[in-house]
Design a protein around this motif. Structure first.
Motif, PDB file in Angstrom:
ATOM      1  N   LEU A  85       0.846  -1.195   0.000  1.00 36.25           N
ATOM      2  CA  LEU A  85       0.000   0.000   0.000  1.00 36.25           C
ATOM      3  C   LEU A  85       0.878   1.240   0.000  1.00 36.25           C
ATOM      4  CD1 LEU A  85      -2.612   1.586   0.167  1.00 36.25           C
ATOM      5  CD2 LEU A  85      -2.623   1.213   2.654  1.00 36.25           C
ATOM      6  N   PHE A  86       0.780   2.025  -1.070  1.00 36.16           N
ATOM      7  CA  PHE A  86       1.446   3.317  -1.148  1.00 36.16           C
ATOM      8  C   PHE A  86       0.523   4.381  -0.559  1.00 36.16           C
ATOM      9  CE2 PHE A  86       3.981   1.092  -4.267  1.00 36.16           C
ATOM     10  CZ  PHE A  86       5.232   1.698  -4.180  1.00 36.16           C
ATOM     11  N   LEU A  87       0.998   5.088   0.454  1.00 34.06           N
ATOM     12  CA  LEU A  87       0.254   6.209   1.028  1.00 34.06           C
ATOM     13  C   LEU A  87       0.774   7.474   0.356  1.00 34.06           C
ATOM     14  CD1 LEU A  87       0.370   5.110   4.770  1.00 34.06           C
ATOM     15  CD2 LEU A  87      -1.520   4.856   3.161  1.00 34.06           C
ATOM     16  N   ARG A  88       0.051   7.939  -0.657  1.00 31.86           N
ATOM     17  CA  ARG A  88       0.556   9.025  -1.499  1.00 31.86           C
ATOM     18  C   ARG A  88      -0.428  10.198  -1.581  1.00 31.86           C
ATOM     19  NH1 ARG A  88       5.612   9.662  -3.084  1.00 31.86           N
ATOM     20  NH2 ARG A  88       4.797  10.697  -4.931  1.00 31.86           N
ATOM     21  N   LYS A  89      -1.217  10.385  -0.526  1.00 31.33           N
ATOM     22  CA  LYS A  89      -2.101  11.552  -0.486  1.00 31.33           C
ATOM     23  C   LYS A  89      -1.251  12.805  -0.309  1.00 31.33           C
ATOM     24  CE  LYS A  89      -5.875  14.030   0.406  1.00 31.33           C
ATOM     25  NZ  LYS A  89      -5.180  15.340   0.498  1.00 31.33           N
ATOM     26  N   ASP A  90      -1.446  13.776  -1.184  1.00 34.48           N
ATOM     27  CA  ASP A  90      -0.683  15.012  -1.090  1.00 34.48           C
ATOM     28  C   ASP A  90      -1.069  15.793   0.165  1.00 34.48           C
ATOM     29  OD1 ASP A  90       0.729  14.547  -3.377  1.00 34.48           O
ATOM     30  OD2 ASP A  90      -0.514  15.818  -4.654  1.00 34.48           O
ATOM     31  N   PRO A  91      -0.136  16.612   0.681  1.00 30.02           N
ATOM     32  CA  PRO A  91      -0.487  17.501   1.797  1.00 30.02           C
ATOM     33  C   PRO A  91      -1.644  18.413   1.399  1.00 30.02           C
ATOM     34  CG  PRO A  91       1.889  17.415   1.456  1.00 30.02           C
ATOM     35  CD  PRO A  91       1.259  16.731   0.281  1.00 30.02           C
ATOM     36  N   PRO A  92      -2.324  19.021   2.391  1.00 30.58           N
ATOM     37  CA  PRO A  92      -1.861  19.220   3.764  1.00 30.58           C
ATOM     38  C   PRO A  92      -2.054  17.991   4.649  1.00 30.58           C
ATOM     39  CG  PRO A  92      -4.012  20.234   3.495  1.00 30.58           C
ATOM     40  CD  PRO A  92      -3.588  19.762   2.130  1.00 30.58           C
ATOM     41  N   VAL A  93      -1.154  17.875   5.616  1.00 34.42           N
ATOM     42  CA  VAL A  93      -1.270  16.824   6.624  1.00 34.42           C
ATOM     43  C   VAL A  93      -2.209  17.354   7.711  1.00 34.42           C
ATOM     44  CG1 VAL A  93      -0.030  15.391   8.270  1.00 34.42           C
ATOM     45  CG2 VAL A  93       1.026  15.965   6.076  1.00 34.42           C
ATOM     46  N   ASP A  94      -3.490  17.179   7.485  1.00 34.31           N
ATOM     47  CA  ASP A  94      -4.494  17.681   8.419  1.00 34.31           C
ATOM     48  C   ASP A  94      -5.027  16.531   9.271  1.00 34.31           C
ATOM     49  OD1 ASP A  94      -6.027  16.269   6.578  1.00 34.31           O
ATOM     50  OD2 ASP A  94      -6.902  18.055   5.674  1.00 34.31           O
ATOM     51  N   SER A  95      -6.016  16.817  10.105  1.00 37.51           N
ATOM     52  CA  SER A  95      -6.531  15.787  11.006  1.00 37.51           C
ATOM     53  C   SER A  95      -7.126  14.617  10.234  1.00 37.51           C
ATOM     54  CB  SER A  95      -7.571  16.380  11.961  1.00 37.51           C
ATOM     55  OG  SER A  95      -8.661  16.947  11.241  1.00 37.51           O
ATOM     56  N   GLU A  96      -7.794  14.873   9.115  1.00 38.19           N
ATOM     57  CA  GLU A  96      -8.382  13.783   8.332  1.00 38.19           C
ATOM     58  C   GLU A  96      -7.296  12.865   7.783  1.00 38.19           C
ATOM     59  OE1 GLU A  96     -11.645  13.051   4.746  1.00 38.19           O
ATOM     60  OE2 GLU A  96     -10.909  15.069   5.168  1.00 38.19           O
ATOM     61  N   PHE A  97      -6.204  13.450   7.330  1.00 32.80           N
ATOM     62  CA  PHE A  97      -5.093  12.645   6.837  1.00 32.80           C
ATOM     63  C   PHE A  97      -4.505  11.799   7.963  1.00 32.80           C
ATOM     64  CE2 PHE A  97      -0.572  11.958   6.149  1.00 32.80           C
ATOM     65  CZ  PHE A  97      -0.534  11.437   4.874  1.00 32.80           C
ATOM     66  N   LEU A  98      -4.304  12.395   9.140  1.00 31.80           N
ATOM     67  CA  LEU A  98      -3.760  11.641  10.267  1.00 31.80           C
ATOM     68  C   LEU A  98      -4.697  10.509  10.676  1.00 31.80           C
ATOM     69  CD1 LEU A  98      -2.294  14.576  12.383  1.00 31.80           C
ATOM     70  CD2 LEU A  98      -1.032  12.914  11.001  1.00 31.80           C
ATOM     71  N   HIS A  99      -5.998  10.759  10.630  1.00 30.50           N
ATOM     72  CA  HIS A  99      -6.958   9.691  10.921  1.00 30.50           C
ATOM     73  C   HIS A  99      -6.813   8.555   9.898  1.00 30.50           C
ATOM     74  CE1 HIS A  99      -9.713  12.908  12.925  1.00 30.50           C
ATOM     75  NE2 HIS A  99      -8.701  12.560  13.695  1.00 30.50           N
ATOM     76  N   ALA A 100      -6.573   8.901   8.637  1.00 32.08           N
ATOM     77  CA  ALA A 100      -6.406   7.878   7.604  1.00 32.08           C
ATOM     78  C   ALA A 100      -5.178   7.017   7.879  1.00 32.08           C
ATOM     79  CB  ALA A 100      -6.301   8.531   6.228  1.00 32.08           C
ATOM     80  N   VAL A 286       8.053  13.179   3.527  1.00 26.63           N
ATOM     81  CA  VAL A 286       7.721  11.760   3.646  1.00 26.63           C
ATOM     82  C   VAL A 286       6.303  11.419   3.194  1.00 26.63           C
ATOM     83  CG1 VAL A 286       9.320  11.537   5.584  1.00 26.63           C
ATOM     84  CG2 VAL A 286       6.903  11.910   6.061  1.00 26.63           C
ATOM     85  N   THR A 287       5.443  12.408   2.983  1.00 24.42           N
ATOM     86  CA  THR A 287       4.055  12.086   2.634  1.00 24.42           C
ATOM     87  C   THR A 287       3.932  11.666   1.177  1.00 24.42           C
ATOM     88  OG1 THR A 287       3.640  14.452   2.350  1.00 24.42           O
ATOM     89  CG2 THR A 287       2.967  13.470   4.425  1.00 24.42           C
ATOM     90  N   SER A 288       4.239  12.555   0.251  1.00 19.81           N
ATOM     91  CA  SER A 288       4.198  12.184  -1.175  1.00 19.81           C
ATOM     92  C   SER A 288       5.296  12.945  -1.898  1.00 19.81           C
ATOM     93  CB  SER A 288       2.822  12.490  -1.785  1.00 19.81           C
ATOM     94  OG  SER A 288       2.519  13.860  -1.654  1.00 19.81           O
ATOM     95  N   PRO A 289       6.567  12.641  -1.570  1.00 14.89           N
ATOM     96  CA  PRO A 289       7.672  13.394  -2.180  1.00 14.89           C
ATOM     97  C   PRO A 289       7.640  13.313  -3.698  1.00 14.89           C
ATOM     98  CG  PRO A 289       8.481  11.397  -1.100  1.00 14.89           C
ATOM     99  CD  PRO A 289       7.069  11.575  -0.679  1.00 14.89           C
ATOM    100  N   THR A 290       7.906  14.447  -4.330  1.00 13.91           N
ATOM    101  CA  THR A 290       7.876  14.547  -5.786  1.00 13.91           C
ATOM    102  C   THR A 290       9.302  14.628  -6.333  1.00 13.91           C
ATOM    103  OG1 THR A 290       7.740  16.963  -5.679  1.00 13.91           O
ATOM    104  CG2 THR A 290       5.667  15.739  -5.702  1.00 13.91           C
ATOM    105  N   GLY A 291       9.400  14.682  -7.644  1.00 14.38           N
ATOM    106  CA  GLY A 291      10.692  14.837  -8.301  1.00 14.38           C
ATOM    107  C   GLY A 291      11.178  13.592  -9.019  1.00 14.38           C
ATOM    108  N   LEU A 292      10.424  12.482  -8.946  1.00 12.25           N
ATOM    109  CA  LEU A 292      10.879  11.236  -9.584  1.00 12.25           C
ATOM    110  C   LEU A 292      11.055  11.411 -11.085  1.00 12.25           C
ATOM    111  CD1 LEU A 292       9.694  10.110  -6.819  1.00 12.25           C
ATOM    112  CD2 LEU A 292       9.188   8.016  -8.081  1.00 12.25           C
ATOM    113  N   VAL A 293      10.060  11.975 -11.738  1.00 12.19           N
ATOM    114  CA  VAL A 293      10.099  12.088 -13.196  1.00 12.19           C
ATOM    115  C   VAL A 293      11.244  12.995 -13.622  1.00 12.19           C
ATOM    116  CG1 VAL A 293       8.815  12.866 -15.232  1.00 12.19           C
ATOM    117  CG2 VAL A 293       7.629  11.628 -13.402  1.00 12.19           C
ATOM    118  N   GLU A 294      11.425  14.112 -12.911  1.00  7.16           N
ATOM    119  CA  GLU A 294      12.491  15.051 -13.255  1.00  7.16           C
ATOM    120  C   GLU A 294      13.870  14.438 -13.017  1.00  7.16           C
ATOM    121  OE1 GLU A 294       8.759  17.111 -12.786  1.00  7.16           O
ATOM    122  OE2 GLU A 294       9.817  15.755 -11.437  1.00  7.16           O
ATOM    123  N   ALA A 295      14.029  13.711 -11.897  1.00  2.00           N
ATOM    124  CA  ALA A 295      15.309  13.049 -11.618  1.00  2.00           C
ATOM    125  C   ALA A 295      15.619  12.006 -12.684  1.00  2.00           C
ATOM    126  CB  ALA A 295      15.276  12.409 -10.234  1.00  2.00           C
TER     127      ALA A 295
END
Length: 321
Positions: A85-100, A286-295
């Motif tokens: 399971l990839f947890l890749r929800k973009d920020p913001p890291v709000d209460s709903e995200f923490l509950h998830a 650590v939430t959904s770091p970007t830059g893969l395609v560019e790297a």
């Protein structure tokens, strides 16, 4: 190896940029290897009285703008049906995200391999986690107290960067020079009148040359991007108008990566993007770091292949129950 069932908790698939999105690149690589790709959104996650489950879409993906995915079927599955399971929800890291992040841990039977580990995500705030390594960072303060912030701004000859603790994509980042007549107003605005703590860091002049996003897979650097700010902005974030350039990793960059590696591995933070300005670590994403395609494009690497390699290895090492 046998085909895996790989889930992606992410933002709506309809909205991804197929030529840029790191999650989409991971999905393409998983599909290329014959794995079954399921996607679901945060709002589709629930607890059924015994375990966590979600309405999931089995999809095929392709890098074609406007028709980049097809839904093969849609059904509700317990999360224990997933191998990874990839947890890749973009920020913001709000209460709903923490509950998830708490809900996805409620599995009966074998848990999936999490990338990244939910507890690790909760513990590693992207602005605050780096504070565990103060010798690697610019001079930094975290406070809501206006006198402390104003004194800090007044003492930094090169200027000060202010940013919200839970900010992302370059939003809300301010540069203030020493003696700036807007300093008090800016501090009041960003702290909401002293009600919310902010990050204050000494400005690093090398930031005009760009900041490095270095991607680490299982603690090892596998690629990077130098994000150069536009001429009329101080932010290198690509979401804020920065442009990607090839990054050359220095001995200092590698030292920073090596210092972080044990803690990242300990916490199950398998795909991480760190930000380095000059010789200084500024963020650990650590939430959904970007830059893969560019790297990939700039370094001639395939970061997503390294990630799926790790996912396959860990899935094979899981205990039977």
């Amino acid at each position: 190896m046998a085909a895996l069932t790989i889930g992606f908790l992410m933002d709506p698939l309809e909205t991804v940029r197929v030529d840029h999105d790191s999650t989409f690149a991971l999905m393409l690589e998983a599909q290329k290897r014959g794995h079954r790709v399921l996607y679901f959104e945060q709002g589709w996650l629930r607890f059924n009285g015994r375990c966590a489950e979600a309405r999931m879409r089995h999809v095929t993906v392709r890098r074609e703008l406007g028709r980049h995915f097809d839904v093969l079927d849609e059904a509700t599955h317990p999360l224990s049906n997933l191998d990874v399971l990839f947890l890749r929800k973009d920020p913001p890291v709000d209460s709903e995200f923490l509950h998830a992040t708490q809900l996805v841990e409620l599995c009966q039977g074998r848990k999936p391999v999490y990338i990244n580990d939910p507890a690790g995500i909760r513990d590693a705030n992207e602005k605050l986690f780096a504070l565990r390594y103060p010798d690697l960072m610019p001079d930094t303060r975290i406070t809501r107290e206006l006198p402390v912030l104003l004194d800090f701004i007044a003492r930094n000859e090169t200027g000060t960067i202010l940013k919200p603790i839970d900010g992302f994509g370059g939003k809300g980042i301010l540069f203030l020079s020493r003696g700036d007549r807007n300093a008090r107003s800016a501090v009041e605005l960003l702290t909401q009148g002293g009600r919310e703590a902010v990050v204050a860091q000494a400005y690093i002049p090398e930031s005009r040359l760009g900041d490095k996003r270095i991607l680490l897979v299982d603690g090892e650097p596998v690629g990077g991007v130098l994000r150069v700010p536009s001429g009329d902005d101080h932010r290198g974030n690509m979401a804020a108008g920065g442009t990607p350039h090839k990054a050359v990793l220095t001995a200092r960059d590698l030292e920073i990566c090596e210092r972080l590696k044990p803690e990242l591995r300990k916490r199950g933070l398998l795909l991480v993007g760190i930000d380095v300005l000059g010789d200084y670590l500024t963020e650990v994403n650590v939430t959904s770091p970007t830059g893969l395609v560019e790297a990939n494009h700039l370094d001639g690497v395939c970061v997503e292949a390294r990630v799926i390699d790790v996912a396959e290895r860990l899935a094979a090492e899981r205990p039977a129950s």
